[in-house]
Design a protein around this motif. Sequence first.
Motif, PDB file in Angstrom:
ATOM      1  N   SER A   1      18.619  -0.751  -1.576  1.00 54.49           N
ATOM      2  CA  SER A   1      17.736  -1.801  -1.070  1.00 54.49           C
ATOM      3  C   SER A   1      17.067  -1.374   0.234  1.00 54.49           C
ATOM      4  CB  SER A   1      18.513  -3.111  -0.873  1.00 54.49           C
ATOM      5  OG  SER A   1      19.329  -3.080   0.288  1.00 54.49           O
ATOM      6  N   LYS A   2      17.808  -0.680   1.098  1.00 56.26           N
ATOM      7  CA  LYS A   2      17.231  -0.232   2.362  1.00 56.26           C
ATOM      8  C   LYS A   2      16.271   0.937   2.140  1.00 56.26           C
ATOM      9  CE  LYS A   2      17.993  -2.027   5.628  1.00 56.26           C
ATOM     10  NZ  LYS A   2      17.385  -3.281   6.160  1.00 56.26           N
ATOM     11  N   ALA A   3      16.604   1.820   1.205  1.00 52.89           N
ATOM     12  CA  ALA A   3      15.691   2.927   0.898  1.00 52.89           C
ATOM     13  C   ALA A   3      14.375   2.402   0.334  1.00 52.89           C
ATOM     14  CB  ALA A   3      16.351   3.894  -0.079  1.00 52.89           C
ATOM     15  N   CYS A   4      14.447   1.399  -0.529  1.00 55.23           N
ATOM     16  CA  CYS A   4      13.224   0.819  -1.105  1.00 55.23           C
ATOM     17  C   CYS A   4      12.366   0.174  -0.016  1.00 55.23           C
ATOM     18  CB  CYS A   4      13.583  -0.220  -2.163  1.00 55.23           C
ATOM     19  SG  CYS A   4      14.209   0.462  -3.707  1.00 55.23           S
ATOM     20  N   ALA A   5      12.985  -0.625   0.849  1.00 56.58           N
ATOM     21  CA  ALA A   5      12.242  -1.268   1.933  1.00 56.58           C
ATOM     22  C   ALA A   5      11.612  -0.222   2.848  1.00 56.58           C
ATOM     23  CB  ALA A   5      13.168  -2.184   2.726  1.00 56.58           C
ATOM     24  N   ASP A   6      12.319   0.844   3.087  1.00 58.21           N
ATOM     25  CA  ASP A   6      11.847   1.964   3.902  1.00 58.21           C
ATOM     26  C   ASP A   6      10.573   2.553   3.294  1.00 58.21           C
ATOM     27  OD1 ASP A   6      11.692   4.775   4.842  1.00 58.21           O
ATOM     28  OD2 ASP A   6      13.701   4.479   5.650  1.00 58.21           O
ATOM     29  N   LEU A   7      10.612   2.851   1.998  1.00 59.47           N
ATOM     30  CA  LEU A   7       9.460   3.456   1.325  1.00 59.47           C
ATOM     31  C   LEU A   7       8.280   2.488   1.257  1.00 59.47           C
ATOM     32  CD1 LEU A   7      11.398   5.223  -1.552  1.00 59.47           C
ATOM     33  CD2 LEU A   7      10.059   6.376   0.216  1.00 59.47           C
ATOM     34  N   VAL A   8       8.569   1.210   0.977  1.00 63.72           N
ATOM     35  CA  VAL A   8       7.504   0.208   0.925  1.00 63.72           C
ATOM     36  C   VAL A   8       6.802   0.113   2.279  1.00 63.72           C
ATOM     37  CG1 VAL A   8       7.054  -2.269   0.751  1.00 63.72           C
ATOM     38  CG2 VAL A   8       8.472  -1.149  -0.971  1.00 63.72           C
ATOM     39  N   ALA A   9       7.574   0.058   3.338  1.00 60.48           N
ATOM     40  CA  ALA A   9       6.995  -0.080   4.675  1.00 60.48           C
ATOM     41  C   ALA A   9       6.093   1.099   5.010  1.00 60.48           C
ATOM     42  CB  ALA A   9       8.116  -0.215   5.712  1.00 60.48           C
ATOM     43  N   ARG A  10       6.572   2.307   4.744  1.00 64.23           N
ATOM     44  CA  ARG A  10       5.766   3.481   5.079  1.00 64.23           C
ATOM     45  C   ARG A  10       4.540   3.608   4.178  1.00 64.23           C
ATOM     46  NH1 ARG A  10       8.811   8.221   4.617  1.00 64.23           N
ATOM     47  NH2 ARG A  10      10.497   7.153   3.515  1.00 64.23           N
ATOM     48  N   SER A  11       4.648   3.071   2.958  1.00 60.84           N
ATOM     49  CA  SER A  11       3.489   3.052   2.075  1.00 60.84           C
ATOM     50  C   SER A  11       2.358   2.204   2.663  1.00 60.84           C
ATOM     51  CB  SER A  11       3.892   2.498   0.707  1.00 60.84           C
ATOM     52  OG  SER A  11       2.756   2.264  -0.109  1.00 60.84           O
ATOM     53  N   TYR A  12       2.710   1.063   3.267  1.00 62.98           N
ATOM     54  CA  TYR A  12       1.685   0.204   3.872  1.00 62.98           C
ATOM     55  C   TYR A  12       1.025   0.885   5.071  1.00 62.98           C
ATOM     56  CZ  TYR A  12       2.119  -4.062   1.125  1.00 62.98           C
ATOM     57  OH  TYR A  12       2.061  -4.988   0.116  1.00 62.98           O
ATOM     58  N   ALA A  13       1.758   1.731   5.760  1.00 65.76           N
ATOM     59  CA  ALA A  13       1.151   2.470   6.868  1.00 65.76           C
ATOM     60  C   ALA A  13       0.182   3.525   6.342  1.00 65.76           C
ATOM     61  CB  ALA A  13       2.236   3.121   7.715  1.00 65.76           C
ATOM     62  N   HIS A  14       0.620   4.312   5.369  1.00 66.16           N
ATOM     63  CA  HIS A  14      -0.196   5.422   4.889  1.00 66.16           C
ATOM     64  C   HIS A  14      -1.362   4.957   4.015  1.00 66.16           C
ATOM     65  CE1 HIS A  14       2.439   8.378   6.612  1.00 66.16           C
ATOM     66  NE2 HIS A  14       3.492   7.886   5.976  1.00 66.16           N
ATOM     67  N   SER A  15      -1.167   3.874   3.248  1.00 68.15           N
ATOM     68  CA  SER A  15      -2.203   3.435   2.316  1.00 68.15           C
ATOM     69  C   SER A  15      -3.195   2.450   2.933  1.00 68.15           C
ATOM     70  CB  SER A  15      -1.562   2.783   1.085  1.00 68.15           C
ATOM     71  OG  SER A  15      -0.716   3.700   0.413  1.00 68.15           O
ATOM     72  N   PHE A  16      -2.725   1.643   3.886  1.00 62.79           N
ATOM     73  CA  PHE A  16      -3.566   0.574   4.425  1.00 62.79           C
ATOM     74  C   PHE A  16      -3.705   0.625   5.943  1.00 62.79           C
ATOM     75  CE2 PHE A  16      -1.204  -1.076   0.663  1.00 62.79           C
ATOM     76  CZ  PHE A  16      -2.263  -1.030  -0.230  1.00 62.79           C
ATOM     77  N   ALA A  17      -3.208   1.700   6.542  1.00 64.10           N
ATOM     78  CA  ALA A  17      -3.333   1.909   7.997  1.00 64.10           C
ATOM     79  C   ALA A  17      -2.679   0.794   8.811  1.00 64.10           C
ATOM     80  CB  ALA A  17      -4.792   2.077   8.397  1.00 64.10           C
TER      81      ALA A  17
END
Length: 333
Positions: free
Chosen positions: A158-174
Motif C-alpha cells: 500500500s505504501k509502495a503504491c502511494a509512493d509511485l502514484v505521488a511521484r507520477s503526479y509530479a512527473h506527469s502533471f508537474a
Amino acid sequence: MSGRYAGSVALVTGGQGFIGSHLVERLLVEGARVVVPRRDVPARSYFRLAGLERRCDLADLDLLDAAAVLRVLNEHEVEHVFHLAAQAIVAVANRSPASTFESNVRATWNLLEACRDLGERGPLAIVVASSDKAYGAQDELPYREDMPLRAVHPYDVSKACADLVARSYAHSFALPVAVTRLANVYGPGDLSFSRLVPDTARTLVRGERPVVRSDGTPLRDFLHVEDAVAAYLAVADSLATRPELRGRAWNAGADAPVAVLDLVRRLIFASGRSVEPDVRGRGVPSGEIDRQWLDSSAIRAQLGWAPSRELDEGLVETYAWYAENLSESVTGE
C-alpha cells in the motif's frame, strides 16, 4: 506571528495521529494556520494532551470523498499539504488488506487529483508519507532511493503504491510533490501499543518484563519524531523553492541499524528498571521483513537535514513521557 510558515495555510492529513500531531505542533510554532481532517480521537491522544485540538481548524473530511477533498482545499486556500493519513498498523493490514489499500492508496490519488484540479491555485508543496517498508526485501542494504520498490506484504504494498502514484503526479502533471521514506519513528506521544517502543515502554511503566515477539535479531532503523518532522519540513521547503526536486523520494533515518532485542535493552536501561526481556518469538514475525535500514546521505547532502537526537538520548526522553502520561486507565488495558 513570525516563523518560516507565518501567514501560510497547511493541511495535515493524519494530523491527529502520532507523527502528524508533532508536525502540527511544529507548524503552529512556525506561524502556520493548520487544517486537520476531523476523526475520532482517543481522549489521551498526543493531539489532545498537547492542546492542539483547540489551535487548529478542524475540517469534516473523508479523504475517500474526492469532492470533499477539493472543497476543503478550496475553502481553506491551502498552500502546503502534508499527507500522513494512513492505516499504519502492519497487523491490521494483514487482516484487512482491502480497507488498507483504500485508506493508503485511493485516498492518496484523491488528494493529488484535487490538487491537480486546482491548477495554478493549487498548493506550493505536497509531501506524501511513504515508508522504508515500500522497499521490501532487498539483496543489499542500506536502502537507497534508486532501488526498485519490492514490497510484497499488504501494508508495504500500500505504501509502495502511494509512493509511485505521488511521484507520477509530479512527473506527469508537474505537481510540486515529493515523498518521504522514513525509518521507524518513535518518541513521546505514540499510543499505538502494537508498536515496539510504545509496547515496551508501557510494560516497563507497569514494572513488568517487556515481551519480544521475534527472536530479537531483526534489524531496524529508528528515528526520533522531531527529526521526522524536520525531514517533512525540509522536503516541503525544497519543493517551494526548487522545482527540479519535484518527484523525488527522500530517505530519512539514523543510518544505524539496531537489533530489536538491543533496542528493548536500551529502553530498559533508559527506564532504570532491573528486568530482562522476555523473548518469546522465533525468527521474524509473519508479514514483516528481517532487515531494514536506510541510506539518508541524499537528504543530508542536498537539503541539509540530519537527525538531532542520538537513540539513547531519545529513548530517555521518550520513556519519561510514558512514565508521566500513562495513567492506570491506559496501562491497565
